[in-house]
Design a protein around this motif. Sequence first.
Motif, short mmCIF file in Angstrom:
data_model
loop_
_atom_site.label_atom_id
_atom_site.label_comp_id
_atom_site.label_asym_id
_atom_site.label_seq_id
_atom_site.Cartn_x
_atom_site.Cartn_y
_atom_site.Cartn_z
N SER A 74 0.85 -1.18 0.00
CA SER A 74 0.00 0.00 0.00
C SER A 74 0.89 1.24 0.00
CB SER A 74 -0.95 0.00 1.20
OG SER A 74 -1.95 0.99 1.03
N ILE A 75 0.25 2.41 0.08
CA ILE A 75 0.94 3.69 -0.02
C ILE A 75 0.52 4.57 1.14
CG2 ILE A 75 1.32 5.72 -1.48
CD1 ILE A 75 0.52 3.93 -3.89
N ASP A 76 1.45 5.29 1.75
CA ASP A 76 1.13 6.05 2.96
C ASP A 76 0.00 7.06 2.78
OD1 ASP A 76 2.56 7.89 1.42
OD2 ASP A 76 4.19 8.15 2.87
N GLU B 177 4.30 -4.23 2.56
CA GLU B 177 5.22 -3.15 2.21
C GLU B 177 4.40 -1.86 2.05
OE1 GLU B 177 8.39 -1.92 -1.33
OE2 GLU B 177 6.71 -3.26 -1.78
N VAL B 178 4.87 -0.78 2.65
CA VAL B 178 4.21 0.52 2.51
C VAL B 178 5.18 1.49 1.86
CG1 VAL B 178 3.02 2.42 3.67
CG2 VAL B 178 2.84 0.08 4.59
N TYR B 179 4.78 2.02 0.71
CA TYR B 179 5.56 3.09 0.10
C TYR B 179 5.42 4.33 0.98
CZ TYR B 179 6.14 0.64 -4.41
OH TYR B 179 6.49 -0.24 -5.41
N GLN B 180 6.54 4.75 1.57
CA GLN B 180 6.50 5.82 2.57
C GLN B 180 7.49 6.91 2.19
OE1 GLN B 180 9.24 5.97 5.15
NE2 GLN B 180 8.42 7.86 5.98
N ASN B 181 7.05 8.15 2.28
CA ASN B 181 7.89 9.26 1.85
C ASN B 181 8.75 9.80 2.99
OD1 ASN B 181 8.71 11.13 -0.21
ND2 ASN B 181 7.62 12.72 0.91
N CYS B 182 10.06 9.95 2.71
CA CYS B 182 10.96 10.67 3.62
C CYS B 182 11.18 12.04 2.99
CB CYS B 182 12.29 9.92 3.77
SG CYS B 182 13.51 10.84 4.76
N PHE C 247 15.16 13.45 3.35
CA PHE C 247 16.32 12.89 2.68
C PHE C 247 16.01 12.22 1.34
CE2 PHE C 247 17.57 12.92 7.20
CZ PHE C 247 18.68 13.74 7.10
N ASN C 248 14.75 11.99 1.03
CA ASN C 248 14.43 11.34 -0.25
C ASN C 248 13.03 11.73 -0.71
OD1 ASN C 248 15.18 9.71 -2.42
ND2 ASN C 248 14.32 7.85 -1.53
N ASP C 249 12.74 13.00 -0.66
CA ASP C 249 11.41 13.50 -0.96
C ASP C 249 11.00 13.16 -2.40
OD1 ASP C 249 9.02 14.79 -0.41
OD2 ASP C 249 9.76 16.75 -1.04
N GLY C 250 9.78 12.66 -2.54
CA GLY C 250 9.25 12.38 -3.87
C GLY C 250 9.63 11.05 -4.45
N ALA C 251 10.19 10.15 -3.64
CA ALA C 251 10.64 8.85 -4.16
C ALA C 251 9.50 8.08 -4.82
CB ALA C 251 11.24 8.01 -3.03
N TRP C 252 8.30 8.24 -4.32
CA TRP C 252 7.13 7.52 -4.85
C TRP C 252 6.11 8.48 -5.46
CZ3 TRP C 252 8.84 2.87 -4.88
CH2 TRP C 252 9.57 2.35 -3.81
N GLU C 253 6.54 9.65 -5.89
CA GLU C 253 5.60 10.66 -6.37
C GLU C 253 4.73 10.17 -7.52
OE1 GLU C 253 3.63 14.17 -5.85
OE2 GLU C 253 5.20 13.28 -4.61
N TYR C 254 5.31 9.38 -8.40
CA TYR C 254 4.54 8.86 -9.53
C TYR C 254 3.36 8.00 -9.09
CZ TYR C 254 7.22 4.57 -8.69
OH TYR C 254 7.77 3.44 -8.12
N ALA C 255 3.49 7.36 -7.90
CA ALA C 255 2.42 6.50 -7.39
C ALA C 255 1.46 7.24 -6.49
CB ALA C 255 3.02 5.32 -6.63
N LYS C 256 1.74 8.52 -6.19
CA LYS C 256 0.93 9.31 -5.27
C LYS C 256 0.20 10.46 -5.95
CE LYS C 256 4.15 8.87 -1.32
NZ LYS C 256 3.47 9.21 -0.09
#
Length: 341
Positions: free
Chosen positions: A177-179, A202-207, A210-219
Amino acid sequence: MSIESTLPVLKPADFASDQDVRWCPGCGDYAILAQMKKMLPSLGVPRENIVFISGIGCSSRFPYYMNTYGIHSIHGRAPAVATGLKSARPDLQVWVITGDGDGLSIGGNHLMHAIRRNVDLNIVLFNNRIYGLTKGQYSPTSPLGKKTKSTPMGAVDNPLHPLSIAIGCEATFVARSIDTNIKHLGAVFKRAAEHRGTAFVEVYQNCNVFNDGAWEYAKDRETKDDTTLELEHGKPLIFGKERQKGVRLHGLDPEVVELGKGISEDDLLFHDERAAEPSLAYLLSRMRYEDGFPEPIGVFRCVDRPRYDDEVNKQIEHSLKDKGKGDLDTLFNSGETWTVE
């Protein structure tokens, strides 16, 4: 009157501890914590029968923020601690909270064996593709070429894919899932809690530090319909803003196709989370946005198999019935013993 009917009705606020939540403002961990507290009352499990166990990392502060029992254990060893607890106290509902660094680096061995044993645990892995607590080094899930404080010229390690590892270990419940997809996240947590055996989420979680936007395409609202695919048991793999795209098999490989151009839903791959053979779930876990595929979210696999903690306790019961209660002193002074003079 049943015992359950005498239990107090719990609310999300009842699961909040008196500790100040100390994550960076905007961290995805807040959403995960909120959905966990919102979901738990629906299970009807008393707080004193719930335990959260973590290792080391930002995610591992989780037990402090839950008004349940909790153990903040050592780096990567939460699955081992949880295995011991669940085996000794099968009446407890045990959650393991870990991150991509804690769970897949120093803790990879412990995670793998807890999954293959099918211990009745709920393992939630927060994946932000970075080491956050230690200030921005690359992690086992960081993509190739990722520039960080420890890889200034770009990471050259092939990244690990958590769900592929879990399915390779014959996990009986695997989900993603996604946060920020809070309704979906809560539903996945509930499915995991209701599963008997190891439930790996597994949860796609944004930091955002230090890693902002790592999952932006999925959010992002503008892209997520085309970059993610929500799995539904027994349903074809369809995605897109207009639900005009799908995934079918071309030989042994998946391919994205458009519906309505000589292709119908019947031509698509249908999801079967209950398949005994994990090959389909593994194939789905390998679908990557960077390879031109939507990334599946939801339950990949949900099957029933014998559980380690059950089998261990059956052996103990059989031994007690067959040989009676043991004596430690007698054990130490029996068999192959000798005296050193």
